[in-house]
Design an enzyme around this catalytic site. Structure first.
Site, PDB file in Angstrom:
ATOM      1  N   ASN A   7      52.323  32.918  55.869  1.00 47.28           N
ATOM      2  CA  ASN A   7      51.135  33.063  56.713  1.00 47.28           C
ATOM      3  C   ASN A   7      50.543  31.672  56.917  1.00 47.28           C
ATOM      4  O   ASN A   7      49.767  31.191  56.100  1.00 47.28           O
ATOM      5  CB  ASN A   7      50.135  34.011  56.042  1.00 47.28           C
ATOM      6  CG  ASN A   7      48.879  34.239  56.871  1.00 47.28           C
ATOM      7  OD1 ASN A   7      48.626  33.547  57.859  1.00 47.28           O
ATOM      8  ND2 ASN A   7      48.065  35.193  56.461  1.00 47.28           N
ATOM      9  N   ARG A  90      53.628  35.442  60.025  1.00 51.27           N
ATOM     10  CA  ARG A  90      52.468  35.699  60.862  1.00 51.27           C
ATOM     11  C   ARG A  90      52.537  34.759  62.060  1.00 51.27           C
ATOM     12  O   ARG A  90      52.650  33.545  61.902  1.00 51.27           O
ATOM     13  CB  ARG A  90      51.183  35.430  60.092  1.00 51.27           C
ATOM     14  CG  ARG A  90      49.926  35.575  60.938  1.00 51.27           C
ATOM     15  CD  ARG A  90      48.777  34.804  60.341  1.00 51.27           C
ATOM     16  NE  ARG A  90      47.562  34.916  61.141  1.00 51.27           N
ATOM     17  CZ  ARG A  90      46.577  34.027  61.121  1.00 51.27           C
ATOM     18  NH1 ARG A  90      46.668  32.962  60.350  1.00 51.27           N
ATOM     19  NH2 ARG A  90      45.515  34.192  61.865  1.00 51.27           N
ATOM     20  N   HIS A 179      43.654  37.496  64.638  1.00 48.26           N
ATOM     21  CA  HIS A 179      43.418  37.971  63.264  1.00 48.26           C
ATOM     22  C   HIS A 179      43.664  39.473  63.153  1.00 48.26           C
ATOM     23  O   HIS A 179      43.124  40.138  62.270  1.00 48.26           O
ATOM     24  CB  HIS A 179      41.989  37.647  62.789  1.00 48.26           C
ATOM     25  CG  HIS A 179      41.668  36.204  62.728  1.00 48.26           C
ATOM     26  ND1 HIS A 179      40.461  35.681  63.179  1.00 48.26           N
ATOM     27  CD2 HIS A 179      42.387  35.133  62.292  1.00 48.26           C
ATOM     28  CE1 HIS A 179      40.457  34.377  63.012  1.00 48.26           C
ATOM     29  NE2 HIS A 179      41.617  34.015  62.488  1.00 48.26           N
ATOM     30  N   HIS A 204      35.880  38.606  59.987  1.00 51.87           N
ATOM     31  CA  HIS A 204      36.883  37.745  59.356  1.00 51.87           C
ATOM     32  C   HIS A 204      36.384  36.303  59.462  1.00 51.87           C
ATOM     33  O   HIS A 204      36.323  35.733  60.558  1.00 51.87           O
ATOM     34  CB  HIS A 204      38.229  37.918  60.078  1.00 51.87           C
ATOM     35  CG  HIS A 204      39.315  37.024  59.575  1.00 51.87           C
ATOM     36  ND1 HIS A 204      40.383  37.490  58.826  1.00 51.87           N
ATOM     37  CD2 HIS A 204      39.519  35.684  59.712  1.00 51.87           C
ATOM     38  CE1 HIS A 204      41.188  36.487  58.534  1.00 51.87           C
ATOM     39  NE2 HIS A 204      40.687  35.376  59.062  1.00 51.87           N
ATOM     40  N   ASN A 207      38.520  29.304  58.239  1.00 47.18           N
ATOM     41  CA  ASN A 207      38.450  28.147  59.129  1.00 47.18           C
ATOM     42  C   ASN A 207      38.441  28.620  60.583  1.00 47.18           C
ATOM     43  O   ASN A 207      37.795  28.045  61.448  1.00 47.18           O
ATOM     44  CB  ASN A 207      39.624  27.209  58.881  1.00 47.18           C
ATOM     45  CG  ASN A 207      39.450  25.882  59.572  1.00 47.18           C
ATOM     46  OD1 ASN A 207      38.463  25.190  59.369  1.00 47.18           O
ATOM     47  ND2 ASN A 207      40.401  25.516  60.414  1.00 47.18           N
ATOM     48  N   GLY A 208      39.170  29.704  60.832  1.00 49.66           N
ATOM     49  CA  GLY A 208      39.061  30.451  62.078  1.00 49.66           C
ATOM     50  C   GLY A 208      38.273  31.710  61.818  1.00 49.66           C
ATOM     51  O   GLY A 208      38.369  32.292  60.734  1.00 49.66           O
ATOM     52  N   ARG A 237      36.399  24.557  65.781  1.00 48.78           N
ATOM     53  CA  ARG A 237      36.340  25.103  67.135  1.00 48.78           C
ATOM     54  C   ARG A 237      34.919  25.525  67.483  1.00 48.78           C
ATOM     55  O   ARG A 237      34.190  26.058  66.651  1.00 48.78           O
ATOM     56  CB  ARG A 237      37.299  26.300  67.255  1.00 48.78           C
ATOM     57  CG  ARG A 237      38.752  25.889  67.333  1.00 48.78           C
ATOM     58  CD  ARG A 237      39.683  27.068  67.108  1.00 48.78           C
ATOM     59  NE  ARG A 237      39.956  27.274  65.691  1.00 48.78           N
ATOM     60  CZ  ARG A 237      40.603  28.318  65.191  1.00 48.78           C
ATOM     61  NH1 ARG A 237      41.028  29.267  65.987  1.00 48.78           N
ATOM     62  NH2 ARG A 237      40.827  28.413  63.894  1.00 48.78           N
ATOM     63  N   ASP A 278      35.010  22.109  56.058  1.00 46.64           N
ATOM     64  CA  ASP A 278      35.134  23.078  54.978  1.00 46.64           C
ATOM     65  C   ASP A 278      33.751  23.577  54.580  1.00 46.64           C
ATOM     66  O   ASP A 278      32.864  22.789  54.252  1.00 46.64           O
ATOM     67  CB  ASP A 278      35.849  22.449  53.782  1.00 46.64           C
ATOM     68  CG  ASP A 278      36.274  23.472  52.747  1.00 46.64           C
ATOM     69  OD1 ASP A 278      35.386  24.066  52.106  1.00 46.64           O
ATOM     70  OD2 ASP A 278      37.482  23.691  52.579  1.00 46.64           O
ATOM     71  N   ARG A 280      32.641  24.964  51.993  1.00 45.63           N
ATOM     72  CA  ARG A 280      32.196  24.620  50.637  1.00 45.63           C
ATOM     73  C   ARG A 280      31.473  23.284  50.625  1.00 45.63           C
ATOM     74  O   ARG A 280      30.456  23.115  49.938  1.00 45.63           O
ATOM     75  CB  ARG A 280      33.407  24.614  49.690  1.00 45.63           C
ATOM     76  CG  ARG A 280      34.003  25.985  49.432  1.00 45.63           C
ATOM     77  CD  ARG A 280      35.376  25.925  48.798  1.00 45.63           C
ATOM     78  NE  ARG A 280      36.377  25.416  49.734  1.00 45.63           N
ATOM     79  CZ  ARG A 280      37.686  25.479  49.517  1.00 45.63           C
ATOM     80  NH1 ARG A 280      38.150  26.034  48.415  1.00 45.63           N
ATOM     81  NH2 ARG A 280      38.554  25.003  50.397  1.00 45.63           N
ATOM     82  N   GLU A 380      46.801  39.963  54.334  1.00 45.74           N
ATOM     83  CA  GLU A 380      47.672  39.971  55.494  1.00 45.74           C
ATOM     84  C   GLU A 380      49.139  39.988  55.084  1.00 45.74           C
ATOM     85  O   GLU A 380      49.983  40.534  55.795  1.00 45.74           O
ATOM     86  CB  GLU A 380      47.377  38.740  56.361  1.00 45.74           C
ATOM     87  CG  GLU A 380      45.998  38.773  57.003  1.00 45.74           C
ATOM     88  CD  GLU A 380      45.595  37.442  57.603  1.00 45.74           C
ATOM     89  OE1 GLU A 380      45.407  37.378  58.827  1.00 45.74           O
ATOM     90  OE2 GLU A 380      45.467  36.464  56.836  1.00 45.74           O
TER      91      GLU A 380
END
Length: 394
Positions: A7, A90, A179, A204, A207-208, A237, A278, A280, A380
Site C-alpha cells: 500500500n 493499492r 481512499h 479518512h 497525509n491525504g 495539497r 506532518d 505531529r 486497507e
C-alpha cells in the site's frame, strides 16, 4: 495462499504478508515520512519487532528495504520469494478503465501510467511498487485494487460536474473519489458494530484526506473528485480552492500552469500554511505557541465540519461519524476540534474517551450523543487481501 500487500501512499508504504483465507497476518509494518532524513520504518512479526529512523529517499528504496527484511536470515518470515502466491497493490486512480480488482499485465500497467497526471502523488508510487514487486516476487500473480472502485455507486447527480456534457461522455471527466478501500473497510466495520446504522460519514485523515457519505453501505458522495487534490486540507495539497485563483496566478502573476500544479499538489495544504507537512510536528509547534500552526489546525477542522454538514443533508440524517487513518486514529486534538460545537448534528464528544489510545473499534461520544462518534483503525491491507483472494479463488 500467501499474499503480500503493498500500500504505497504519497509519503508512506504500508505492507503486510497475509495467509489467506484465514486472514492471518504473518508480518506487517510501514515506512512513513518518505523523502525526509527522518523516515520511520517498522517491521513486526510474531517474534520480532524492528523500529528504525533512517533516510529513505523514495518508494523504490523503501520497497527494497522491506523485501530484504522479509527474507532476512535472522528476522525474515520467508526463505524464498517462491513462497509468495500473489502481491496485492493499492492503486489510487483507476479512471474509467477499472471498476473491479484486476490482474496486472502490460496493458493494465500502461493504463495506470496514463493516469499519472490525475494522481501525481500516488499512481507513480503505486506503479513503482508494481515494478519492484514484479522483480522481487517474480513467480507471484500481481493484482491491482483500485481506490476509485468503491465510489462507483455515487449517483450521477453527485458525480457529474456542471460543465459541457461532452466532457463526461467523451472525456470521462467526473467525480471518481479515492481512499475507497479504506472507506469501504471502516464503514463495513461500523455497520457490523452498530448493527442498524444506515447513514454514516467516514473521515479518512492522513497525509491525504477525504470524507465519504455512505447510505446503506454504499458511497453516495465523497470529497475527493476527478483527482485526489480537492476537498479537505491535506499534508501538501490545498483541497478546495476557487478556480479563479488559478487563473489569476497564471494570467496576472506570471505563474506557469506547471508551477501552479506543483504549488497546489506539493507546496500547499498544511505545509504551505505552517512549513510542516506532518501533523505531529504541527501539533507540537502549536502547543509551543506557533500561531500559524494553530490556525492551520483550526482551518483543517473547520473544513471537515463543513463537509459533515453537507453530507448530513445529503444523507437526510446521521447515525455515526467515523475517524480513521493515521491522523483520524491518533490525533485526539483534531477529533476534539472537529467535534466541538456540533451539538446541532447530535455530535457530543466524551473528552476522556477521546484521549484513550487503542487499536480496537471504540466509541468516543457521550452517552446522550444522538450521533455515534467512532474511531476505527483502517486496514486497507486486509481489505485488499480479501479482494485479491476472492479474485484468484474463482
Amino acid at each position: 495462499m500467501k499474499i503480500v500487500i503493498i500500500n504505497s501512499g504519497s509519503s508512506s508504504i504500508k505492507y503486510q504478508l497475509i495467509e489467506m483465507p484465514s486472514n492471518e497476518v504473518i508480518c506487517s509494518g510501514m515506512i512513513d515520512r518518505i523523502g525526509l532524513e527522518t523516515s520511520n520504518l517498522t517491521y513486526v512479526t510474531n517474534t520480532n519487532k524492528i523500529e528504525e529512523t533512517l533516510p529513505i529517499a523514495n518508494h523504490k528504496i523503501g520497497l527494497q528495504k522491506i523485501a530484504r527484511l522479509l527474507m532476512d536470515e535472522k528476522v525474515g518470515v520467508i526463505k524464498s520469494t517462491q513462497e509468495i502466491n500473489a502481491v496485492g497493490h493499492r492503486v489510487v486512480h483507476g479512471g474509467s478503465n477499472f471498476s473491479n480488482t484486476t490482474i496486472i499485465d502490460d496493458d493494465v500497467k500502461e493504463k495506470i501510467k496514463q493516469l499519472f497526471d490525475l494522481a501525481p502523488l500516488h499512481n507513480p508510487a503505486n506503479f513503482e511498487g508494481i515494478i519492484v514487486a514484479e522483480e522481487i516476487f517474480d513467480s507471484a500473480v500481481q493484482v491491482a485494487v483500485f481506490d476509485t472502485a468503491f465510489h462507483q455507486t455515487i449517483p450521477v447527480v453527485a458525480h457529474k460536474y456542471a460543465v459541457p456534457n461532452y466532457l463526461l461522455t467523451e472525456n470521462k471527466i467526473r467525480v471518481y473519489g479515492f481512499h475507497g478501500t479504506s472507506h469501504k473497510y471502516v464503514s463495513e466495520k461500523a455497520i457490523d458494530y452498530l448493527e442498524n446504522s444506515s447513514k454514516i460519514i467516514t473521515i479518512h485523515l492522513g497525509n491525504g484526506c477525504s470524507m465519504t457519505a455512505i447510505k446503506d453501505g454504499k458511497s453516495i458522495d465523497t470529497s475527493l473528485g476527478f483527482a485526489p487534490m480537492n476537498g479537505l486540507i491535506m499534508g501538501t495539497r490545498s483541497g478546495d480552492i476557487d478556480q479563479s485563483v488559478i487563473f489569476h496566478l497564471v494570467n496576472s502573476l506570471g505563474y506557469s500552469v506547471a508551477d501552479v500544479n506543483t504549488m497546489l499538489q506539493k507546496q500547499s495544504g498544511m505545509l504551505g500554511l505552517t512549513g510542516f507537512s506532518d501533523l505531529r510536528d504541527i501539533e507540537s509547534n502549536a502547543g509551543q505557541g506557533n500561531k500559524d500552526c494553530q490556525l492551520a489546525l483550526d482551518m483543517n477542522a473547520y473544513r471537515i465540519k463543513k463537509f459533515i454538514g453537507s453530507y448530513a443533508a445529503a444523507l437526510n440524517g446521521l447515525d455515526a461519524i467515523i475517524f480513521t487513518a493515521g491522523i483520524g486514529e491518533n490525533s485526539s486534538y483534531i477529533r476534539k476540534l472537529v467535534c466541538t460545537d456540533m451539538e446541532f448534528f447530535g455530535i457530543e464528544l466524551d473528552e476522556a474517551k477521546n484521549e484513550i489510545r487503542s487499536k480496537e473499534i471504540r466509541e468516543i461520544n457521550l452517552p446522550q450523543s444522538k450521533t455515534k462518534i467512532l474511531v476505527i483503525p483502517t486496514n486497507e491491507e486486509i481489505e485488499i487481501a480479501n479482494q485479491v483472494y476472492d479474485l484468484l479463488s474463482v
